[in-house]
Write an enzyme that holds these catalytic residues in place. Structure first.
Site, PDB file in Angstrom:
ATOM      1  N   ASP A 105       0.864  -1.174   0.000  1.00 11.31           N
ATOM      2  CA  ASP A 105       0.000   0.000   0.000  1.00 11.31           C
ATOM      3  C   ASP A 105       0.907   1.232   0.000  1.00 11.31           C
ATOM      4  O   ASP A 105       1.671   1.447   0.950  1.00 11.31           O
ATOM      5  CB  ASP A 105      -0.864  -0.050   1.271  1.00 11.31           C
ATOM      6  CG  ASP A 105      -1.749   1.164   1.439  1.00 11.31           C
ATOM      7  OD1 ASP A 105      -1.611   2.138   0.681  1.00 11.31           O
ATOM      8  OD2 ASP A 105      -2.578   1.133   2.373  1.00 11.31           O
ATOM      9  N   ASN A 123      -6.136  13.208 -10.697  1.00 14.20           N
ATOM     10  CA  ASN A 123      -6.822  13.725 -11.890  1.00 14.20           C
ATOM     11  C   ASN A 123      -6.446  15.201 -12.030  1.00 14.20           C
ATOM     12  O   ASN A 123      -5.763  15.763 -11.168  1.00 14.20           O
ATOM     13  CB  ASN A 123      -8.340  13.535 -11.775  1.00 14.20           C
ATOM     14  CG  ASN A 123      -8.887  14.162 -10.511  1.00 14.20           C
ATOM     15  OD1 ASN A 123      -8.673  15.347 -10.242  1.00 14.20           O
ATOM     16  ND2 ASN A 123      -9.562  13.369  -9.689  1.00 14.20           N
ATOM     17  N   GLY A 131      -9.600   5.350  -5.896  1.00 17.07           N
ATOM     18  CA  GLY A 131      -8.367   4.576  -6.060  1.00 17.07           C
ATOM     19  C   GLY A 131      -7.244   5.014  -5.131  1.00 17.07           C
ATOM     20  O   GLY A 131      -7.454   5.368  -3.972  1.00 17.07           O
ATOM     21  N   ASP A 133      -5.477   7.680  -5.297  1.00 13.37           N
ATOM     22  CA  ASP A 133      -5.648   9.107  -4.979  1.00 13.37           C
ATOM     23  C   ASP A 133      -6.489   9.278  -3.706  1.00 13.37           C
ATOM     24  O   ASP A 133      -6.104   9.997  -2.765  1.00 13.37           O
ATOM     25  CB  ASP A 133      -6.332   9.772  -6.187  1.00 13.37           C
ATOM     26  CG  ASP A 133      -6.359  11.283  -6.116  1.00 13.37           C
ATOM     27  OD1 ASP A 133      -5.708  11.859  -5.225  1.00 13.37           O
ATOM     28  OD2 ASP A 133      -7.047  11.898  -6.954  1.00 13.37           O
ATOM     29  N   SER A 221      -2.311   5.044 -14.011  1.00 11.63           N
ATOM     30  CA  SER A 221      -3.321   4.814 -15.067  1.00 11.63           C
ATOM     31  C   SER A 221      -3.828   3.375 -15.160  1.00 11.63           C
ATOM     32  O   SER A 221      -4.665   3.084 -16.015  1.00 11.63           O
ATOM     33  CB  SER A 221      -2.813   5.242 -16.459  1.00 11.63           C
ATOM     34  OG  SER A 221      -2.868   6.639 -16.601  1.00 11.63           O
ATOM     35  N   GLY A 223      -5.689   1.730 -13.097  1.00  7.13           N
ATOM     36  CA  GLY A 223      -6.947   1.496 -12.399  1.00  7.13           C
ATOM     37  C   GLY A 223      -8.094   2.097 -13.189  1.00  7.13           C
ATOM     38  O   GLY A 223      -8.411   1.673 -14.305  1.00  7.13           O
TER      39      GLY A 223
HETATM   40  N1  AR6 Z   1      -1.273   1.573  -3.026  1.00  5.40           N
HETATM   41  C1  AR6 Z   1      -0.749   1.173  -4.194  1.00  5.40           C
HETATM   42  N2  AR6 Z   1      -1.474   1.049  -5.318  1.00  5.40           N
HETATM   43  C2  AR6 Z   1      -2.789   1.303  -5.251  1.00  5.40           C
HETATM   44  C3  AR6 Z   1      -3.428   1.719  -4.069  1.00  5.40           C
HETATM   45  C4  AR6 Z   1      -2.615   1.857  -2.920  1.00  5.40           C
HETATM   46  N3  AR6 Z   1      -3.113   2.246  -1.733  1.00  5.40           N
HETATM   47  N4  AR6 Z   1      -4.751   1.899  -4.324  1.00  5.40           N
HETATM   48  C5  AR6 Z   1      -4.933   1.588  -5.618  1.00  5.40           C
HETATM   49  N5  AR6 Z   1      -3.752   1.240  -6.182  1.00  5.40           N
HETATM   50  P1  AR6 Z   1      -6.052   4.370  -9.793  1.00  5.40           P
HETATM   51  P2  AR6 Z   1      -5.526   5.765 -12.320  1.00  5.40           P
HETATM   52  C6  AR6 Z   1      -3.442   0.868  -7.563  1.00  5.40           C
HETATM   53  O1  AR6 Z   1      -7.431   4.074 -10.214  1.00  5.40           O
HETATM   54  O2  AR6 Z   1      -5.859   4.545 -13.104  1.00  5.40           O
HETATM   55  C7  AR6 Z   1      -8.702   8.397  -9.171  1.00  5.40           C
HETATM   56  O3  AR6 Z   1     -10.055   8.533  -8.940  1.00  5.40           O
HETATM   57  C8  AR6 Z   1      -4.573   0.333  -8.398  1.00  5.40           C
HETATM   58  O4  AR6 Z   1      -4.720  -1.057  -8.156  1.00  5.40           O
HETATM   59  O5  AR6 Z   1      -5.801   4.817  -8.418  1.00  5.40           O
HETATM   60  O6  AR6 Z   1      -4.303   6.551 -12.685  1.00  5.40           O
HETATM   61  C9  AR6 Z   1      -8.047   9.715  -9.527  1.00  5.40           C
HETATM   62  O7  AR6 Z   1      -8.644  10.800  -8.846  1.00  5.40           O
HETATM   63  C10 AR6 Z   1      -4.075   0.593  -9.804  1.00  5.40           C
HETATM   64  O8  AR6 Z   1      -3.256  -0.469 -10.252  1.00  5.40           O
HETATM   65  O9  AR6 Z   1      -5.372   5.493 -10.741  1.00  5.40           O
HETATM   66  C11 AR6 Z   1      -8.240   9.815 -10.989  1.00  5.40           C
HETATM   67  O10 AR6 Z   1      -9.516  10.324 -11.309  1.00  5.40           O
HETATM   68  C12 AR6 Z   1      -3.205   1.834  -9.646  1.00  5.40           C
HETATM   69  O11 AR6 Z   1      -3.038   2.033  -8.252  1.00  5.40           O
HETATM   70  C13 AR6 Z   1      -8.159   8.370 -11.447  1.00  5.40           C
HETATM   71  O12 AR6 Z   1      -8.520   7.573 -10.333  1.00  5.40           O
HETATM   72  C14 AR6 Z   1      -3.786   3.087 -10.243  1.00  5.40           C
HETATM   73  O13 AR6 Z   1      -5.187   3.068 -10.092  1.00  5.40           O
HETATM   74  C15 AR6 Z   1      -6.749   7.999 -11.843  1.00  5.40           C
HETATM   75  O14 AR6 Z   1      -6.796   6.697 -12.382  1.00  5.40           O
END
Ligand code: AR6
Length: 273
Positions: A105, A123, A131, A133, A221, A223
């Site tokens: 994490d 974002n 996610g 963020d 990106s 997620g």
């Molecule tokens: N630690 C490590 N990795 C994580 C964690 C964590 N605590 N939580 C999630 N991930 P995402 P994006 C992973 O969706 O695709 C947000 O709403 C997750 O499994 O967080 O760049 C923002 O505000 C995935 O593999 O980011 C934007 O609107 C990776 O982090 C949007 O999502 C990225 O997933 C950005 O989307």
């Protein structure tokens, strides 16, 4: 850092003492009652943070009751194991820079609480979201949102355009800084590879400008923004290899098993050839 480390606040600021073997201090192994203290030298040289040990899984953690020569107390232990299990992958990026791939994490990651930063896949508004963020904002506390709010808009509603990066303090996070970057939305970005590469490159540039020596990325990106994992791993690792330069350690802290495995295999392919 492959070793544990201790931080002392002395009369002339922060000193980081890394040590691998400290036989007189290795007798205790319980981790439940230990306070983790990390001092931050930015922007206020005297500020510090205190955490319970529960935010990290430590190996070989030890109790300490040390006092620095100036009388300022205790210390931190910065070793973070892969909380979700599995071996960390270690790869050489250059003579001075190492790549470490681990499960975990990212909100719990830190090295020294002073020259370390985590990257937030944000974002363009930069005021939080879901996610990683959302997790980062929750862990950092409301001050992070306030700091983000103060980042000037470059267009209405845009504080950080896709592929760029901005930096704030980490507030309640164990890492000292947060570098916010915006990856591409895979299905709508005109050139997702270029945008994703820019997000990694600009995060590293901002890190270097702020004397960050240890940086942790999630899989930007991969997620909500829907980037295919295999291609994302290629872009992430090749960009980091090209631009890591003065950063001592670049970590990927990956939440999901499948992404961790893809990253590890890609690093073997690209960095062990
Ligand atoms: N630690 C490590 N990795 C994580 C964690 C964590 N605590 N939580 C999630 N991930 P995402 P994006 C992973 O969706 O695709 C947000 O709403 C997750 O499994 O967080 O760049 C923002 O505000 C995935 O593999 O980011 C934007 O609107 C990776 O982090 C949007 O999502 C990225 O997933 C950005 O989307």
């Amino acid at each position: 850092m492959s070793s544990s480390s201790m931080l002392f606040r002395g009369g002339r600021g922060i000193r980081l003492l890394a040590f691998q073997y400290f036989p007189t201090l290795t007798t205790a192994s319980a981790s439940s009652s230990i306070r983790i203290v990390s001092f931050s030298s930015y922007p206020y040289p005297t500020s510090y943070k205190i955490f319970s040990s529960n935010h990290c899984t430590f190996q070989n953690i030890f109790t300490l009751s040390l006092t620095s020569p100036s009388g300022c107390g205790v210390v931190g232990c910065s070793k973070m194991a892969s909380a979700a299990g599995g071996e960390d992958g270690h790869f050489k990026l250059s003579e001075t820079s190492e790549l470490i791939i681990k499960k975990g994490d990212i909100t719990r990651w830190f090295v020294d609480g002073a020259s370390d930063a985590i990257v937030n896949p944000a974002n363009q508004r930069m005021l939080g979201g879901g996610g990683a963020d959302g997790a980062i904002h929750r862990a950092a506390g409301a001050e992070l949102r306030e700091a983000c709010y103060k980042v000037p808009e470059v267009q209405p509603g845009v504080r950080c355009p896709t592929g760029e990066a901005r930096i704030t303090l980490g507030f309640k996070l164990p890492a000292s800084r947060v570098i916010h970057t915006v990856g591409p939305i895979y299905d709508t970005d005109k050139d997702p590879k270029a945008s994703l590469s820019s997000a990694y490159k600009n995060s590293l540039t901002v890190a270097k400008e702020n004397n960050i020596k240890y940086i942790a990325f999630p899989s930007i990106s991969c997620g909500v923004y829907g980037y295919p994992f295999e291609e994302a791993a290629t872009v992430a690792i090749s960009t980091v290899k090209e631009y890591a330069n003065d950063i001592k350690e670049v970590h990927f802290v990956l939440f999901a098993d499948d992404i961790y495995n893809i990253w590890l295999n890609k690093a073997k392919e690209l960095l062990q050839a």
